[in-house]
Design a protein around this motif. Sequence first.
Motif, PDB file in Angstrom:
ATOM      1  N   ASP A  24      86.116 -56.799  84.337  1.00  0.00           N
ATOM      2  CA  ASP A  24      86.362 -58.238  84.426  1.00  0.00           C
ATOM      3  C   ASP A  24      85.728 -58.820  85.685  1.00  0.00           C
ATOM      4  O   ASP A  24      85.140 -59.910  85.662  1.00  0.00           O
TER       5      ASP A  24
ATOM      6  N   PRO B 253      89.258 -51.600  83.278  1.00  0.00           N
ATOM      7  CA  PRO B 253      89.134 -52.913  82.627  1.00  0.00           C
ATOM      8  C   PRO B 253      89.068 -54.062  83.631  1.00  0.00           C
ATOM      9  O   PRO B 253      88.318 -55.024  83.422  1.00  0.00           O
TER      10      PRO B 253
ATOM     11  N   SER C 177      89.168 -54.934  78.662  1.00  0.00           N
ATOM     12  CA  SER C 177      88.681 -55.982  79.552  1.00  0.00           C
ATOM     13  C   SER C 177      88.710 -57.320  78.823  1.00  0.00           C
ATOM     14  O   SER C 177      88.140 -57.466  77.743  1.00  0.00           O
TER      15      SER C 177
END
Length: 223
Positions: free
Chosen positions: A9, A5, A206
């Motif tokens: 990002d 995640p 995310s």
Amino acid sequence: MESMPYIYDILFLAVFAVAAVCSWRKGFLAGLAELAGTLFSAAAAMVGSRTLAPQFYDWFVREAVTEKVQQAVTETGTGLDGTLQGLEFLPDTLRETLSGLVDTAGSGLTDQIGALLEPVILPLVQVLVFVVLCLMLRVVVAVLVKLLRLVNVVPLVGGLNRLLGLALGLCTGAVDCWLLAMFLWFLACFAGGRMEFLQLSVLNQSTAYRIFGAFNPFVPTVG
């Protein structure tokens, strides 16, 4: 996979930053043309995908889905049920409905499953057509942007042009991140849970994906 995640990002942040910097280098007029072209490309591709996708579905997908279902029906109920449960991108409520049909299999099972799968598979065809159309239109926009970059050579005006271009770049970056979220969603659906790092459960962890993915118009809803 706990770090995935965060990697997503970072990917969204990179796309956002690159779009902003590129727009700053191009300047206001070129950035405005790029932003307008991006929005126009997305809108035109959205309309085009909803118009063309059903045709592509009828021509290339429907028959293949029907054949797959017919092959599954010839197997044992357990085998078909296991196949359905393996389609992790399907909503839980839809998979439960399909499993119920397997338990009460009858002569119309194939048609019932085909009808239930269509509203889930069709959005995947729509987003694929959307991406292709959007990329084609953005190539045309890129040519216009290159011409408008010549304004940046003007003294003083060029400096202000770049500063305003940076502001527009932030908007362009947001649109690009929205497009990236839809593309990742499509890949996750297409992968069907076969790749651990490319699953909807991972993407939804995310923060950036949740923000931009919330505006995905292709996500199917099942009543």
